[in-house]
Design a protein around this motif. Structure first.
Motif, short mmCIF file in Angstrom:
data_model
loop_
_atom_site.label_atom_id
_atom_site.label_comp_id
_atom_site.label_asym_id
_atom_site.label_seq_id
_atom_site.Cartn_x
_atom_site.Cartn_y
_atom_site.Cartn_z
N GLU A 1 0.82 -1.21 0.00
CA GLU A 1 0.00 0.00 0.00
C GLU A 1 0.86 1.26 0.00
O GLU A 1 0.51 2.26 -0.63
CB GLU A 1 -0.97 -0.03 1.19
CG GLU A 1 -2.13 -0.98 0.91
CD GLU A 1 -3.04 -1.22 2.08
OE1 GLU A 1 -2.68 -0.83 3.20
OE2 GLU A 1 -4.11 -1.83 1.86
N GLU A 2 1.97 1.17 0.70
CA GLU A 2 2.88 2.31 0.71
C GLU A 2 3.46 2.53 -0.69
O GLU A 2 3.61 3.64 -1.15
CB GLU A 2 4.00 2.04 1.72
CG GLU A 2 4.70 3.30 2.18
CD GLU A 2 6.06 2.98 2.77
OE1 GLU A 2 6.84 3.92 2.92
OE2 GLU A 2 6.34 1.79 3.07
N THR B 1 1.14 4.43 -2.90
CA THR B 1 0.98 5.87 -2.68
C THR B 1 1.90 6.67 -3.59
O THR B 1 1.69 7.85 -3.82
CB THR B 1 1.32 6.26 -1.22
OG1 THR B 1 2.65 5.85 -0.94
CG2 THR B 1 0.38 5.62 -0.25
#
Lengths: 314, 428
Positions: free
Chosen positions: B327-328, B331
């Motif tokens: 998920e990082e 981003t």
């Protein structure tokens, strides 16, 4: 002494505009009725169940006259006297029922909210059930049961009113307790070794009863109507036990068709006036004490004139 | 600036906390409770050992949610103890009856974080402070008044007559905290648990309150448990410091030792986070990334590993770390790439169940593997990759296996005790 007076006048001095006048008018009307109630034996020309003076009978359903300002009814009673004595009955019933409500409902709500758990759930359920019933129907049932127990007395009617108003006090106090008991000062009290009883009495009580006075005045108005309703239906207090406006209205029903207006008008007017007065006091207090509604009176700040400049101007 | 008094080196233990755990049951939905499903527990304090010696100031330092306040409350028996003991002068606080607890609470007093909330708004200062005596059985009103006046003088509220009849709302924050202190010391306790006593106060008042606490310690022979998230004030105030993370003590030692040679990566990060008054220094400190994890399902292995800059292969890497890594990564991608990669990787929700194997992907396995390799190439220093033992292709995705993690205990290292895999028994 001055401090007490100041505190009593606080709702008045703190408010402005509509709230202030609601409060003033309400207090004046209510005070008038309380005076009637307290001094009924001196204010009323005759007794509430008196049908003759010095052996002479009053006229039957006599029109208003110099002797009987509000006339007399079919039972030879003086209407003015009955209206004044009726104030006493009404005030007695209301004060008693509110007293019971506060004495039972507030501690019950405090304990229930503080300890929580299943007794709390059961109490909330019972109170909600009472609350869900049409209150008047419930009052009828209770006064039916209680008049069997105590006779058609003030006490029986007051208790049946208590039964229908108690859930409100319980809920208000319980819910404020539930939120107040999480406050740090309660944990601080526990940390100095205070027991549950001490915490409830000395720490929570003062902080959760604040909305009770408003509730009590608003309920008082409602209680007058319920009392009159019960009397109108012939439940509760009988004519010879005490003067009761609702019951008098019931008897006046037959008179209306015969053009005898005075037997119905005056007790009805008394009910409307007292209910209006109490409602105004309640709403006025609410606007004063409830911070979400309240509009504070702003005192204008008058600065003293600057002396040097005024002198220069001269 | 006043200086810290020399450490008292008496070996006489006042409070001995042994393997203390405080777990709170989570309230699930009504339906879940009806069927007896367990909503899980939060391990607010999880196996803590701590000894407070007479005349000592022990600091409990940690972020919000590290369990430091719960540990402090457990010392007074204010929270239910799940297991372990809190031994005060030879008696176990967790097993005390009502009366004994009341007595203990006159010997161990507590000062709270928020002075605005810690005083009953409906009580005057005299009643509030005197109530600590009243519940302890001092019935004489004149005696109470005398002692209240004495206590208020001690905490520096003079002239006392001016304060006795005041309500909390009439006082400033510092004055309220002084009243709270007066209430705490009025029963002449031996231990004072101070839960962030200065964090809600103005900067100008903080030093004064800390100085007051030092004066009280000297005059009344107190021992302190000082709970704070502010290492700077702990350095000034404490003899020993225990660094807490997610319900455990991760490092404990003398203040000088902790500040001179911080060992645990979390301690180092906290030290770096102390604001520096030097304007020439800019901000690029490597603060711990992310937030403190959910205490209801703490990370496997060492609880600090997801945020640790120096984590090793055996720190307890697991499926949830893989999810946050992905998920990082997203981003930093544009929406189109995200949609494509997301479709390739598929649903990630099942990764939330902690496990040392994670299966991801809903596309060709070689492409999923290539994606992971791409992410790895972007930042090869990411500690997570050390923890991956193998990536195997499996049907329409890949299975990522992690090394089995180790949950380190507190071990002596140099002059302190540290719970970190980097510091074994033999290393310094």
């Amino acid at each position: 002494m001055r401090g007490v007076l100041k505190l009593l006048a606080k709702p008045f001095t703190d408010t402005v505009g509509l709230a202030r006048w609601m409060l003033v008018i309400g207090v004046v009307i209510t005070a008038a009725f309380i005076v009637c109630a307290v001094f009924a034996p001196w204010l009323a020309p005759y007794g509430f169940a008196q049908s003759a003076v010095d052996g002479t009978r009053f006229p039957k359903a006599g029109a208003p006259s110099g002797e009987h300002w509000f006339g007399t009814d079919r039972l030879f009673f003086d209407v003015l006297s009955r209206v004044i004595w009726g104030a006493r009955t009404a005030i007695e019933v209301v004060i008693l029922s509110i007293l019971f409500c506060v004495v039972i409902g507030v501690p019950l709500g405090l304990v229930s909210g503080y300890f929580g758990g299943w007794p709390d759930r059961i109490l909330v359920l019972v109170m909600d059930a009472i609350f869900a019933f049409p209150s008047f129907l419930l009052a009828i049932v209770f006064s039916f049961l209680l008049t069997g127990l105590f006779g058609g007395s003030v006490l029986a009617v007051a208790l049946s009113l208590t039964a229908i108003y108690i859930p409100q006090y319980f809920r208000v106090v319980r819910n404020t307790t539930v939120s107040a008991k999480e406050a740090t000062y309660v944990e601080a009290a526990r940390a100095i070794g205070a027991s549950d009883g001490v915490i409830m009495r000395r720490y929570l009580f003062g902080n959760v009863v604040q909305s009770v006075p408003v509730l009590a005045t608003l309920n008082a108005a409602d209680a007058i109507l319920t009392l009159a309703g019960l009397g109108f239906l012939g439940l509760g207090i009988q004519s010879t036990d005490a003067a009761e406006w609702g019951h008098d209205l019931n008897r006046a029903l037959a008179d209306a068709g015969a053009g005898i207006w005075w037997t119905g008008l005056y007790p009805g007017l008394a009910i409307v006036l007292l209910v209006t007065g109490l409602t105004l006091v309640g709403e006025g207090l609410n606007e004063t004490l409830n911070p979400t509604l309240r509009r504070r009176r702003l005192l204008p700040v008058v600065m003293p004139a600057r002396e040097s400049t005024t002198e220069e101007a001269r | 600036m006043p200086t810290k008094p020399e450490s008292v080196t008496g070996n006489d233990t006042v409070i001995d906390v042994r393997d203390l755990s405080v777990h709170f049951g989570l309230r699930g939905s009504t339906l879940a409770r009806l069927f007896g499903r367990d909503a899980g527990t939060v391990k607010a304090v999880d196996g803590v050992d701590l000894a407070l010696r007479r005349g000592e100031v022990v600091g409990l330092v940690g972020e919000s949610g590290s369990g430091k306040s719960t540990l402090g409350r457990a010392l007074l028996g204010l929270v239910p103890i799940t297991s372990g003991n809190v031994v005060f002068e030879g008696r176990d606080v967790g097993r005390m009856g009502r009366r004994e607890l009341r007595e203990v609470r006159s010997d161990i007093a507590m000062v709270f974080q928020d002075p605005n909330a810690a005083l009953n708004p409906a009580m005057t200062v005299e009643v509030a402070v005197g109530d600590a005596l009243r519940v302890q059985g001092v019935t004489s009103e004149t005696e109470r008044r005398e002692r209240v006046v004495d206590a208020l003088e001690r905490v520096g509220l003079s002239p006392v007559e001016l304060f006795l009849a005041k309500y909390p709302r009439d006082l400033s924050g510092g004055q309220k905290q002084r009243v709270v202190m007066a209430r705490a010391i009025i029963n002449s306790p031996t231990v004072l648990v101070a839960d962030e006593p200065i964090s809600m106060l103005d900067m100008s008042v903080r030093a004064k309150i800390l100085q007051l606490m030092l004066d009280l310690k000297r005059d009344l022979d107190l021992s302190y448990v000082y709970i704070t998230h502010d290492l700077a004030s702990a350095k000034f105030f404490c003899d020993r410091i225990a660094i807490m993370y997610l319900g455990r003590i991760v490092e404990i030692g003398d203040t000088e030792e902790i500040f001179a040679h911080p060992r645990h990566p979390y301690t180092r990060a906290l030290l770096k986070a102390i604001p520096d008054p030097d304007p020439a220094r800019s901000v690029p400190r490597d603060l711990p990334r992310g937030e403190i994890p959910d205490a209801a399902s703490p990370p496997l292995g060492c609880a600090f590993h997801p945020r640790c800059p120096v984590a090793t292969a055996t720190c307890g890497w697991e499926s949830r770390d893989l999810r946050s890594l992905l998920e990082e990564h997203w981003t930093r991608r544009d929406a189109e790439t995200y949609e494509r990669e997301r479709a390739l990787v598929g649903d990630l929700d099942h990764l939330d169940t902690p496990a040392t194997t994670a299966r991801i992907g809903s596309g060709p396995p070689d492409q999923v593997r290539a994606l992971l390799e791409r992410i790895r190439a972007e930042n090869p220093d990411e500690p997570l990759w050390q923890g991956v033992s193998e990536i195997t292709e499996d049907g329409s995705g890949v299975v990522v296996r992690f090394h089995e993690g180790e949950d380190p205990d507190l071990r002596p290292a140099g002059g302190a005790e540290v719970a970190c895999v980097l510091y074994g028994d033999d290393q310094g």
